[in-house]
Design an enzyme around this catalytic site. Structure first.
Site, PDB file in Angstrom:
ATOM      1  N   CYS A  41      40.989  41.845  33.321  1.00 27.98           N
ATOM      2  CA  CYS A  41      40.227  40.743  33.915  1.00 27.98           C
ATOM      3  C   CYS A  41      40.138  39.543  32.997  1.00 27.98           C
ATOM      4  O   CYS A  41      39.607  38.502  33.374  1.00 27.98           O
ATOM      5  CB  CYS A  41      38.838  41.226  34.313  1.00 27.98           C
ATOM      6  SG  CYS A  41      38.900  42.799  35.180  1.00 27.98           S
ATOM      7  N   HIS A  95      36.135  37.081  42.291  1.00 23.80           N
ATOM      8  CA  HIS A  95      36.782  37.557  41.060  1.00 23.80           C
ATOM      9  C   HIS A  95      38.215  38.018  41.326  1.00 23.80           C
ATOM     10  O   HIS A  95      38.515  39.205  41.293  1.00 23.80           O
ATOM     11  CB  HIS A  95      35.923  38.694  40.477  1.00 23.80           C
ATOM     12  CG  HIS A  95      36.402  39.251  39.175  1.00 23.80           C
ATOM     13  ND1 HIS A  95      37.127  38.522  38.259  1.00 23.80           N
ATOM     14  CD2 HIS A  95      36.258  40.496  38.627  1.00 23.80           C
ATOM     15  CE1 HIS A  95      37.398  39.302  37.208  1.00 23.80           C
ATOM     16  NE2 HIS A  95      36.898  40.497  37.412  1.00 23.80           N
TER      17      HIS A  95
END
Lengths: 386, 142
Positions: free
Chosen positions: A85, A334
């Site tokens: 991420c 996200h």
């Protein structure tokens, strides 16, 4: 000392995209950034693109030349950066290093992820691959599960409550209401978070950031050249990265991320600043607990005070330390490979007074905190108004 | 087997023999889990297996309700980080606790290692998975 500035930024809306595929999402974000920098695709010499797993989400490897080609930049040096991420924060760092080396003069850093091509179970499985497959994902931990383990440790050590976790989600949803590119445009309540479907106890569905598609890109040049492109560049004055144990079980403490402490200490040193000098921050709230831990690791609040701080409103827009004015990962969305650069884009808009209703007044210095995987990577960037 | 290289493959082979071992650096005596080939403390490349007694305490845990595809049939289940008596920690499933009552599970709870046979890489092969159970309460002697 870092001497790189942002002269253009572009971001797609985050959420489920049914019209555009991976390459097209990146093309849209990159060309918005290029247009804002007042250049053409011909002026870009290299691109660095963050992406966790087009391989598994979209059955596509080797995406850097693919997205460069379809963004109109065939021929440029195109490199993919992967750090779960934190992929696009590492792409940003690669771009900064490329400029600092003197090898290139105009570089794009960006990121893209198209997650919704897979059903939810496949997304859960793919994200879990950012943890140690053999020893933690293999023991049955999911991504939410990893942060749930940290949450339980934090609750035990400091008395942090589920209500305090929920306050993170409520605040970030509120902030996203004034971000037209955010995935969610709806207020939520503490009760709604607490009563949401359990994902990994004590984290419910509304403690988790969503599954998203999206892309983000910035045009970067050396600071001495920045005013040739725009009247209001944003300076990057700190860029640091650290790694930590992949495995939770190999960490001395479960209520904090060592890599975040290490990277932020280095970034503060580069910028000759301290936590108290940071006016606002975008932190990696992949789960509500992660924002609380982040605000402690970054030195904004003492260990154990992150929960009470968010509950008391100390991290809202207009309060002492606004956190995740964009809505954060939780409500802005996200798309994992795009998140690190998208965080920096929020700083860019805030520091140019372009953030509309979520504008932080007198914002001079902002910080981004982008975490990869279980916390095994952390990248910190510090930006300053021109 | 005990003189074998401290690889992931050999760690699993030991589990298959119902043996839980950490890796010990022959120089600084750091104990490591998961297994390493190189000492994470001093960089020494000479390492050896150190048998563990299987007793541990719970450092933290979660109850997985939404699992990855391969574990979906097991959900809800409990996964914990367990600190072993000898020092290092390992992540494993907790068995014999109630996933519907997480409030009945406590950090610091005493646990013992056990092994559960699961399907291996091929249908003929079986392998052991490390699990932990609540330690028997009797006497409290350790």
């Amino acid at each position: 000392m870092i001497n790189v500035s942002i002269v253009g930024a572009g971001q797609t809306k985050f959420g489920r995209h049914t019209e555009y595929d991976l390459r097209e999402l990146f093309a849209l974000a990159a060309n918005d950034a290029i247009a804002e920098a007042g250049i053409t695709t011909k002026g870009v010499q290299a691109i660095f693109v963050g992406n966790l797993s087009a391989d598994l989400f979209n059955r596509q490897c080797h995406i850097a030349p693919l997205v460069a080609d379809f963004a109109g930049m065939k021929g440029v040096a195109a490199t993919r950066c992967e750090a779960a991420c934190a992929s696009s924060a590492t792409a940003l760092r690669a771009a900064i290093l490329a400029l600092e080396s003197g090898l290139y003069d105009v570089v794009i850093a960006g990121g893209v992820e198209k997650m919704t091509d897979l059903p939810t179970a496949g997304v859960v499985e793919t994200l879990a691959m950012a943890a140690d497959q053999t020893f933690e994902a293999g023991a049955g931990l999911t991504f939410p599960g990893i942060f749930a383990v940290m949450a339980v440790a934090h609750m035990q050590k400091f008395g942090t409550t589920r209500e305090q976790l929920a306050a993170v989600a409520v605040k970030n949803h509120h902030n996203a209401m004034s971000n037209p590119l955010a995935q969610f445009q709806q207020e939520i309540t503490v009760d709604k978070v607490l009563s949401s479907r359990m994902v990994a106890w004590p984290l419910g569905l509304f403690d988790c950031s969503p599954i998203s598609d999206g892309a983000a890109a910035v045009v970067l040049v050396r600071t001495k050249d920045a005013r040739k492109y725009t009247d209001a560049p944003v300076k990057i004055i700190g860029s640091a990265q650290a790694s930590g144990s992949m495995n939770l079980c190999d960490r001395e403490n479960l209520h904090t991320l060592l890599a975040a402490k290490q990277a932020s200490a280095e970034a503060y040193k580069q910028a000759k600043l301290d936590a108290k000098d940071i006016d606002f921050a975008e932190v990696h709230d992949c789960f509500t607990i992660a924002e609380i831990i982040a605000t402690e690791d970054l030195g904004f609040f003492k260990p154990g005070e992150g929960g009470p701080a968010v509950e008391q409103g100390r991290t809202q827009v207009g309060a002492e330390k606004p956190i995740n004015t964009s809505g954060g990962l939780k409500a802005k969305g996200h798309p994992v490979g795009a998140t690190g650069v998208a965080q920096v884009i929020e700083l860019y808009h805030q520091l140019r007074n372009e953030a509309g209703k979520r504008q932080v007044s007198n914002a001079d210095i902002g910080l981004t905190h982008n975490v990869g995987g279980t916390g095994a990577t952390c990248c910190i960037h510090i930006c300053k108004r021109w | 087997m005990m003189s074998s290289e401290t690889t992931v493959k050999n760690y699993q082979a030991l589990l298959n023999e119902r043996k839980l071992c950490a890796v010990e650096c022959t120089s600084c005596h750091t104990l490591m889990l998961p297994p390493h080939l190189v000492c994470s403390n001093c960089g020494n490349r000479k390492t050896a297996w150190k048998p563990l007694n299987g007793r541990g305490t719970l450092r933290s845990f979660t109850v997985i309700h939404i699992a990855a595809t391969s574990f979906a049939k097991d959900a809800p289940y409990v996964v914990g980080v367990v600190k072993l008596a000898e020092g290092p920690s390992i992540t494993a499933r907790l068995v014999g606790v109630d996933p519907q009552k997480p409030e009945s599970i406590h950090i610091g709870d005493a646990l013992v290692a056990d092994f559960e046979a699961i399907p291996g890489p091929t249908p003929e092969q079986r392998m052991n998975r490390l699990i932990f159970r609540p330690a028997p309460a009797a006497g409290g002697k350790r």
